[in-house]
Design a protein around this motif. Structure first.
Motif, PDB file in Angstrom:
ATOM      1  N   PRO A 145       0.830  -1.212   0.000  1.00  0.00           N
ATOM      2  CA  PRO A 145       0.000   0.000   0.000  1.00  0.00           C
ATOM      3  C   PRO A 145       0.859   1.254   0.000  1.00  0.00           C
ATOM      4  N   ASP A 146       0.237   2.362  -0.390  1.00  0.00           N
ATOM      5  CA  ASP A 146       0.955   3.636  -0.427  1.00  0.00           C
ATOM      6  C   ASP A 146       1.152   4.118   1.012  1.00  0.00           C
ATOM      7  N   THR A 147       2.406   4.063   1.491  1.00  0.00           N
ATOM      8  CA  THR A 147       2.693   4.408   2.882  1.00  0.00           C
ATOM      9  C   THR A 147       3.281   5.799   3.045  1.00  0.00           C
ATOM     10  N   GLY A 196       6.944   6.787   6.260  1.00  0.00           N
ATOM     11  CA  GLY A 196       6.457   5.736   5.383  1.00  0.00           C
ATOM     12  C   GLY A 196       7.218   5.611   4.080  1.00  0.00           C
ATOM     13  N   GLU A 197       8.325   6.340   3.942  1.00  0.00           N
ATOM     14  CA  GLU A 197       9.090   6.330   2.695  1.00  0.00           C
ATOM     15  C   GLU A 197      10.419   5.613   2.886  1.00  0.00           C
ATOM     16  N   THR A 198      10.899   4.976   1.802  1.00  0.00           N
ATOM     17  CA  THR A 198      12.224   4.362   1.797  1.00  0.00           C
ATOM     18  C   THR A 198      13.094   5.087   0.789  1.00  0.00           C
ATOM     19  N   LEU A 199      14.169   5.691   1.279  1.00  0.00           N
ATOM     20  CA  LEU A 199      15.182   6.289   0.412  1.00  0.00           C
ATOM     21  C   LEU A 199      16.395   5.376   0.435  1.00  0.00           C
ATOM     22  N   ALA A 200      16.765   4.848  -0.721  1.00  0.00           N
ATOM     23  CA  ALA A 200      17.942   3.969  -0.815  1.00  0.00           C
ATOM     24  C   ALA A 200      19.169   4.798  -1.140  1.00  0.00           C
ATOM     25  N   LEU A 201      20.246   4.538  -0.400  1.00  0.00           N
ATOM     26  CA  LEU A 201      21.530   5.196  -0.615  1.00  0.00           C
ATOM     27  C   LEU A 201      22.468   4.131  -1.185  1.00  0.00           C
ATOM     28  N   VAL A 202      22.877   4.282  -2.447  1.00  0.00           N
ATOM     29  CA  VAL A 202      23.630   3.231  -3.120  1.00  0.00           C
ATOM     30  C   VAL A 202      24.983   3.751  -3.594  1.00  0.00           C
ATOM     31  N   GLY A 203      25.900   2.820  -3.807  1.00  0.00           N
ATOM     32  CA  GLY A 203      27.248   3.157  -4.256  1.00  0.00           C
ATOM     33  C   GLY A 203      28.220   2.087  -3.805  1.00  0.00           C
ATOM     34  N   ALA A 211      10.062   5.424   8.422  1.00  0.00           N
ATOM     35  CA  ALA A 211      10.905   5.978   7.357  1.00  0.00           C
ATOM     36  C   ALA A 211      12.211   5.189   7.358  1.00  0.00           C
ATOM     37  N   TYR A 212      12.610   4.669   6.193  1.00  0.00           N
ATOM     38  CA  TYR A 212      13.834   3.880   6.081  1.00  0.00           C
ATOM     39  C   TYR A 212      14.866   4.631   5.245  1.00  0.00           C
ATOM     40  N   LEU A 213      16.090   4.732   5.769  1.00  0.00           N
ATOM     41  CA  LEU A 213      17.251   5.079   4.952  1.00  0.00           C
ATOM     42  C   LEU A 213      17.941   3.755   4.695  1.00  0.00           C
ATOM     43  N   PHE A 214      17.769   3.221   3.483  1.00  0.00           N
ATOM     44  CA  PHE A 214      18.193   1.863   3.148  1.00  0.00           C
ATOM     45  C   PHE A 214      19.525   1.936   2.417  1.00  0.00           C
ATOM     46  N   ILE A 215      20.621   1.626   3.120  1.00  0.00           N
ATOM     47  CA  ILE A 215      21.971   1.715   2.569  1.00  0.00           C
ATOM     48  C   ILE A 215      22.341   0.359   1.988  1.00  0.00           C
ATOM     49  N   VAL A 270      15.799   6.894  -4.803  1.00  0.00           N
ATOM     50  CA  VAL A 270      17.163   6.381  -4.787  1.00  0.00           C
ATOM     51  C   VAL A 270      18.138   7.550  -4.885  1.00  0.00           C
ATOM     52  N   ALA A 271      19.188   7.524  -4.026  1.00  0.00           N
ATOM     53  CA  ALA A 271      20.279   8.499  -4.102  1.00  0.00           C
ATOM     54  C   ALA A 271      21.571   7.732  -4.360  1.00  0.00           C
TER      55      ALA A 271
END
Length: 616
Positions: free
Chosen positions: A291-293, A338-345, A504-508, A522-523
């Motif tokens: 669902p839209d969180t 309710g949002e997940t921002l992924a930090l990738v690299g 809220a997730y900061l997903f590294i 995604v960042a």
């Protein structure tokens, strides 16, 4: 038909436990032909590595018992003397282990360690061995090989240490290479380089390879034939293309269905749970979109502005500053409930330091970190401690995160007791409820960390992070080291908890296929800076920055039919973030290429990188 170089028949392995023999490998059989690559796949505990160690006779003799037949070039290894096995190991058969730092001696230079096998097995003099070491390091593409042979393992990156292990394994030109999870903990770009390196060296040297892994994308990339193991048994074997296109065993179907595939989220706006697989039938239950969180109308839970973290490097008698590590450089982003921002690299890009700086586990140099509108930078220790109740961190290694002398119930209850939010009885009850919530029985509270699997320990860490009912969770490579099915279970749990609690997730992470599955935005980080940020569909569907394109191009595709589609990658590693003491970071310009999709302008260096990737 060509005779196999290695023939394994009815291999069994048993360990002595509490005075009894417990069999963990049950009648495994397979062959490896000349110049052939065979993948041994399965989850942790399936018996892959034990089978490889049994072939090499590396299990402790007084605590293990091996049965069956292991014939190498027609010679039976199981009954060979220890002196004969010493001649075989490192000479005719070589092995690369999963963790190169624990396989290399930290007090000996890498040149000395590689030369040791050359002197022992090939009878070279010290000078001739050193010259051969330089040639081997050049062959595995370690820059400046002559100047680096006298360096110690800790001065090399993870990818470079694995290259050293490959050079050591190839020193005596073995006929069979056993590679035990050689790329599991590596970034996607370094993993791609290592796979390309093994394949090219195999073609040059004409050797056979036994490749042990749980990553089906890697299997599709490299293996001619595949043996699937489950609970110590080989449940299916055959050509890799057939295993992927028409798996026969239910477990193989379940394993393939759980593999995250890049591009699978095309056309989907929100994160999506992994399919739940019935291992008895291999059938996947329908997987609805989450669902839209995202609560975009509210003020963001987290607002980061111009966050900068540097580490000083000192030398000399008076500790003079000789340089600085620019780990995080003017990083800015926001994160809604309710949002997940992924930090990738890649490793060294500053992802984990960003997460630790936000929680002030390391002290930032400048910038602001607003949690629900309150700036955390500059808060005194007592106030910061109370604010940390609203933000928690899940670390990559769950075993290192848990006190081995403390029961898991006590570990989960500890945050409540430290912050004086519950009595001991209430904290214990809350811990049992949390363990139940993450899929563990309440009675597990009385057990200790070593009694759980890796996936279960990560669930315990999630339960502990939830104890204080946080608003923000920083997940630092929380699923990177887990098997594919366990990874799916943990990710599904995190998505369920987000939907239920508005977390809220900061997903590294460096796992791009998982990031695509779980993230809203995604960042992409490179050398401490965010070079591209935007909605997940925009970043994956229309990547703009050359570094983002490089990351996506490196992801292994779990489809043997597309093995030749992947472009070759440049061999350069991530550049060093170390700068001179008087270095002034340049102002960066950003442009918005679509709503919410922002990319950093790049210069001549990146133009050249784009040309290399496009031309490959």
């Amino acid at each position: 038909m060509t005779d196999p170089i290695l023939s394994v028949r009815d291999l069994t392995a048993a360990f002595r436990s509490d005075g009894r023999w417990r069999e963990v490998v049950h009648g495994v059989s397979f062959d490896i032909g000349p110049r052939e690559t065979v993948a041994l796949v399965g989850e942790s505990g399936s018996g892959k590595s034990v089978s490889a160690m049994s072939i090499m006779r590396l299990l402790a003799r007084d605590a293990s018992r091996i049965g069956g037949s292991v014939r190498f070039e027609g010679r039976e290894l199981r009954t060979a003397s220890e002196a004969e096995m010493r001649r075989v190991r490192g000479d005719s058969i070589a092995m690369i282990f999963q963790e190169p730092m624990t396989s290399l001696n930290p007090v000996l230079t890498i040149g000395f360690q590689i030369a040791e096998s050359l002197i022992r097995h090939r009878g070279l003099s010290r000078a001739a061995a050193e010259a051969e070491v330089v040639r081997l390091l050049d062959k595995v593409r370690i820059p400046g090989a002559r100047s680096r042979i006298h360096q110690y393992p800790h001065l090399f990156s993870g990818g470079m240490r694995q290259r050293v292990m490959i050079a050591m394994a190839l020193a005596c030109r073995p006929k069979l290479l056993i590679a035990d999870e050689p790329t599991t903990a590596l970034d996607v770009t370094i993993q791609a380089q290592i796979l390309d390196l093994i394949k090219s060296l195999q073609d040059e040297e004409g050797m056979s390879v036994l490749f042990i892994t749980h990553d089906m994308g890697v299997v599709a990339e490299i293996a001619d034939r595949t043996v699937v193991m489950y609970r110590g048994r080989a449940v299916e074997a055959g050509p890799t293309a057939r295993i992927f296109s028409a798996p026969e065993d239910p477990y193989t179907r379940a394993l393939l269905a759980a593999v995250p595939r890049l591009g699978a989220m095309a056309g989907r706006a929100r994160p999506m749970r992994f399919p739940v697989i019935d291992r008895a039938t291999g059938v996947a239950e329908p997987t609805p979109e989450t669902p839209d969180t995202v609560r975009a109308a509210e003020r963001p839970v987290l607002e980061v502005r111009d966050l900068t973290t540097r580490f000083e490097m000192r030398a000399g008698l008076f500790g003079r500053v000789t340089g600085r590590v620019h780990a995080v450089e003017r990083v800015s982003f926001s994160l809604a409930a309710g949002e997940t921002l992924a930090l990738v690299g890649e490793s060294g890009c500053g992802k984990s330091t960003t997460g630790r700086s936000i929680l002030r586990l390391v002290e930032p140099l400048s910038g602001s970190v607003l949690l629900d509108g309150e700036d955390l930078i500059g808060l005194d220790a007592k106030t910061l401690r109370t604010r940390r109740q609203r933000m928690q961190m899940i670390f990559q290694d769950p075993f290192a995160s848990l006190d081995p002398r403390m029961s898991v119930g006590a570990a989960v209850a500890e945050p409540l007791l430290i912050n004086r939010l519950a009595s001991r009885r209430a904290a214990r009850e809350r811990a049992e409820a949390l363990l139940t919530r993450v899929g563990l029985p309440a009675e597990a509270a009385g057990r200790f960390p070593h009694e759980f699997s890796g996936g279960q320990r990560q669930r315990i860490c999630i339960a502990r992070a939830l104890a204080l009912r946080p608003r923000l969770i920083v997940a630092d490579e929380a699923v990177s080291a887990l098997d594919v099915s366990v990874k799916a279970q943990v990710v599904n749990l995190m998505l369920d908890l987000q939907a239920e609690m508005g977390l809220a997730y900061l997903f590294i992470s460096h796992d791009m296929a998982v990031v695509e599955r779980v993230s809203h935005r995604v960042a992409v980080m490179y050398l401490g800076e965010i070079v591209e940020i935007g909605p997940r569909a925009a970043v994956f569907g229309d990547p703009q920055h050359p570094y983002t394109k490089k990351l996506l191009a490196a992801v292994p595709v779990p489809d043997p039919a597309r093995r030749r589609d992947r472009h070759a990658l440049p061999d350069d590693e991530i550049r060093s973030p170390i700068r001179a003491p008087d270095y002034v970071a340049p102002e960066r310009l950003y442009r918005e290429v679509s709503p919410g999709h922002v990319v950093q302008d790049w210069g001549a260096d990146w133009e050249a990188a784009t040309t290399r990737v496009a031309a490959a």
